[in-house]
Design a protein around this motif. Structure first.
Motif, PDB file in Angstrom:
ATOM      1  N   THR A 143      -3.593   7.775  -1.349  1.00 34.98           N
ATOM      2  CA  THR A 143      -4.428   6.952  -0.815  1.00 34.98           C
ATOM      3  C   THR A 143      -5.548   6.722  -1.206  1.00 34.98           C
ATOM      4  O   THR A 143      -5.970   5.140  -0.590  1.00 34.98           O
ATOM      5  CB  THR A 143      -4.772   8.337   0.704  1.00 34.98           C
ATOM      6  OG1 THR A 143      -5.579   9.292   0.076  1.00 34.98           O
ATOM      7  CG2 THR A 143      -3.668   9.423   0.645  1.00 34.98           C
ATOM      8  N   ARG A 170       2.087   2.779  -3.768  1.00 32.15           N
ATOM      9  CA  ARG A 170       1.144   3.369  -4.312  1.00 32.15           C
ATOM     10  C   ARG A 170       0.782   4.565  -4.542  1.00 32.15           C
ATOM     11  O   ARG A 170       1.178   5.423  -3.111  1.00 32.15           O
ATOM     12  CB  ARG A 170      -0.299   2.389  -3.989  1.00 32.15           C
ATOM     13  CG  ARG A 170      -0.344   1.139  -4.140  1.00 32.15           C
ATOM     14  CD  ARG A 170      -1.252   0.236  -4.060  1.00 32.15           C
ATOM     15  NE  ARG A 170      -1.236  -1.003  -4.109  1.00 32.15           N
ATOM     16  CZ  ARG A 170      -1.938  -1.934  -5.246  1.00 32.15           C
ATOM     17  NH1 ARG A 170      -2.567  -1.053  -6.620  1.00 32.15           N
ATOM     18  NH2 ARG A 170      -1.494  -3.384  -5.311  1.00 32.15           N
ATOM     19  N   ALA A 177       0.505  -0.866  -0.043  1.00 27.90           N
ATOM     20  CA  ALA A 177      -0.085  -0.266  -0.344  1.00 27.90           C
ATOM     21  C   ALA A 177       0.714   1.445  -0.075  1.00 27.90           C
ATOM     22  O   ALA A 177       0.189   2.186  -0.748  1.00 27.90           O
ATOM     23  CB  ALA A 177      -0.867   0.386   1.072  1.00 27.90           C
ATOM     24  N   SER A 204      -5.176   3.150  -2.298  1.00 22.96           N
ATOM     25  CA  SER A 204      -3.905   2.398  -1.822  1.00 22.96           C
ATOM     26  C   SER A 204      -4.885   0.741  -1.046  1.00 22.96           C
ATOM     27  O   SER A 204      -3.855   0.525  -0.060  1.00 22.96           O
ATOM     28  CB  SER A 204      -3.070   3.637  -0.722  1.00 22.96           C
ATOM     29  OG  SER A 204      -4.166   3.335   0.120  1.00 22.96           O
ATOM     30  N   VAL A 244      -0.079   9.542  -0.903  1.00 24.80           N
ATOM     31  CA  VAL A 244       0.299   8.511  -0.195  1.00 24.80           C
ATOM     32  C   VAL A 244       1.632   8.760   0.578  1.00 24.80           C
ATOM     33  O   VAL A 244       2.710   8.944   0.065  1.00 24.80           O
ATOM     34  CB  VAL A 244      -0.053   6.700  -0.723  1.00 24.80           C
ATOM     35  CG1 VAL A 244       0.597   5.977   0.568  1.00 24.80           C
ATOM     36  CG2 VAL A 244      -0.814   6.008  -0.801  1.00 24.80           C
ATOM     37  N   ARG A 264       6.978  10.653  -3.437  1.00 24.92           N
ATOM     38  CA  ARG A 264       5.861   9.607  -4.012  1.00 24.92           C
ATOM     39  C   ARG A 264       5.741  10.077  -5.978  1.00 24.92           C
ATOM     40  O   ARG A 264       5.618   9.421  -7.212  1.00 24.92           O
ATOM     41  CB  ARG A 264       4.034   9.603  -3.954  1.00 24.92           C
ATOM     42  CG  ARG A 264       3.515   9.394  -2.817  1.00 24.92           C
ATOM     43  CD  ARG A 264       3.574   7.742  -2.668  1.00 24.92           C
ATOM     44  NE  ARG A 264       4.706   6.758  -2.796  1.00 24.92           N
ATOM     45  CZ  ARG A 264       6.175   7.206  -1.414  1.00 24.92           C
ATOM     46  NH1 ARG A 264       5.255   7.322  -0.135  1.00 24.92           N
ATOM     47  NH2 ARG A 264       6.968   6.357  -1.320  1.00 24.92           N
TER      48      ARG A 264
END
Length: 440
Positions: free
Chosen positions: A148, A145, A142, A151, A178, A184
């Motif tokens: 959110t 990814r 998770a 995920s 995330v 990210r």
């Protein structure tokens, strides 16, 4: 609505690590409709071999939004080799296993395809691709990814596993990365455009961005220069079919994305600028979006408003690699957005547009003219043109040859003269009336 269709479990299931995910129970008809014989067969096989199998990513987001997902991806604790052994022993066919090195195996059962991917962690990324290692830790998967809301996992018993408050963000119509937005984005710079795409899909307000997110996007804008134009165009198209496209496109320019989104690294090195113009006509784009947004415009109808000159269509195509249909629509709109318009003396008349369609005699001309009317904001004329059927010219070359007209230039000249007569009759004259004009 989401609170009514999901009820909390009385107990939480333990996570592989110290932090426990939010777990809830999904009880919707959309979810139940996915539990086909094929899926139950695949799920039973994983359970038999003591591997976990869950729905992953976007399908979970859609189900929580009350939608039946078009595509359903699955995640598992089984490795690709373990999946292959399971499927082979059960006589289940596997297809299209090009994704095996990334952990994906596709099984086919009861005429359904099931794409299952081993849980992964990124060990190295370069902003476009990632080297991965397999894991059995759902939270670690998770964490890698993008957003959110993408995920979360959903067990086939309806249990939702949410490690990053994706459910709460979805309820509040909020789009967040995330963990660290900076991290990210640097893992895959295309996530900048995915942020905008999902913002257009989820968020109700046009300008409700977290300042930290916009700072991370601005600071990493140059990474888009290394992303292929095809991937950029896929994300742009999806964003343009959502809400707030005018705001988001303008924001992309304000954040300095345009110069990198429209030019690849080699072009920047040589100071050329394929793609959208860095000084794109933002005011025109906003005007066109307001005109067209309620009429399901094609993405290109909005995007082409940035272009000021016909030559810029080729530059755009050089970078974004749009389809032939999309490019011809762009060329059509840039060429005719000023010279093909309603008649000032009779603004209620469709005549300029229907004449243009009939004179051009191409199958997709009517579709292009409809997009032009959306671009121009002519909603009433668009409503009239949409059900209109192109009349068929009732005369053929065979009819004229039967009357003794010589093939070649003479026949072509007579056909054109008869078309002009037919046009003056507003396309009402039939074959016999038109043939009466032919000199024997």
């Amino acid at each position: 609505m989401l609170r009514r269709i999901i009820s909390p479990l009385l107990t939480r299931r333990p996570s592989p690590v110290w932090r426990r995910p939010l777990t809830m129970k999904l009880k919707t008809s959309e979810f139940q409709s996915l539990l086909s014989d094929g899926l139950n067969g695949v799920a039973g096989l994983f359970e038999k071999h003591q591997f976990e199998l869950r729905i992953a990513g976007g399908a979970v987001r859609d189900l929580l939004s009350g939608k039946r997902p078009e595509d359903v991806d699955f995640a598992t604790t089984a490795t690709p080799e373990e999946m292959k052994r399971m499927f082979l022993s059960a006589g289940i066919r596997m297809i299209n296993n090009k994704g095996e090195k990334h952990g994906t195996i596709t099984a086919r059962l009861h005429d359904e395809n099931f794409e299952v991917t081993t849980l992964r962690v990124d060990v190295q990324t370069d902003g476009r691709h990632a080297e991965v290692e397999f894991t059995t830790d759902w939270e670690k998967d998770a964490e890698r990814r993008d957003l959110t809301i993408n995920s979360m996992f959903l067990g086939l018993d309806g249990t939702l596993y949410d490690y990053h408050n994706g459910y709460e963000d979805l309820q509040n119509r909020r789009v967040r990365f995330v963990g660290s937005a900076e991290q990210r984005i640097q893992e895959d710079y295309l996530r900048i455009l995915r942020y905008f795409r999902f913002y257009a899909r989820v968020v109700q307000e046009p300008d409700n961005h977290e300042p930290e997110t916009l700072d991370a996007i601005r600071n990493n804008a140059s990474g888009l220069a290394g992303i292929s134009g095809e991937r950029i165009w896929v994300e742009l198209k999806k964003m343009l079919m959502g809400s707030h496209a005018d705001h988001l496109l303008e924001l992309m320019y304000d954040l300095g994305l345009a110069q990198y989104m429209v030019a690849h690294r080699q072009a920047l090195m040589w100071h050329t600028s394929p793609g959208l113009p860095p000084d794109g006509n933002v005011a025109e784009m906003k005007r066109v979006w307001q005109n067209a947004k309620g009429h399901s415009p094609k993405p290109m109808t909005i995007l082409v408003a940035f272009l000021r000159r016909p030559a810029e269509v080729d530059k755009m195509d050089l970078r974004l690699k749009v389809s032939k249909e999309e490019k011809t629509l762009a060329q059509f709109l840039v060429k005719h957005r000023r010279d093909l318009h309603k008649c000032p003396d009779n603004p209620d008349s469709l005549t300029p547009f229907t004449d243009f369609i009939i004179d051009n005699r191409e199958l997709d001309t009517k579709l292009k003219v409809c997009e032009l009317l959306k671009y121009q904001g002519e909603a009433r004329l668009l409503a009239e043109l949409t059900p209109w059927s192109t009349p068929r010219f009732p005369i053929s070359g065979h009819d004229l040859r039967n009357l003794g007209v010589n093939p070649g230039k003479e026949l072509g000249s007579v056909l054109q003269e008869l078309r002009d007569v037919w046009k003056k009759s507003r396309y009402q004259m039939d074959k016999e009336e038109l043939l009466s004009y032919v000199k024997h």
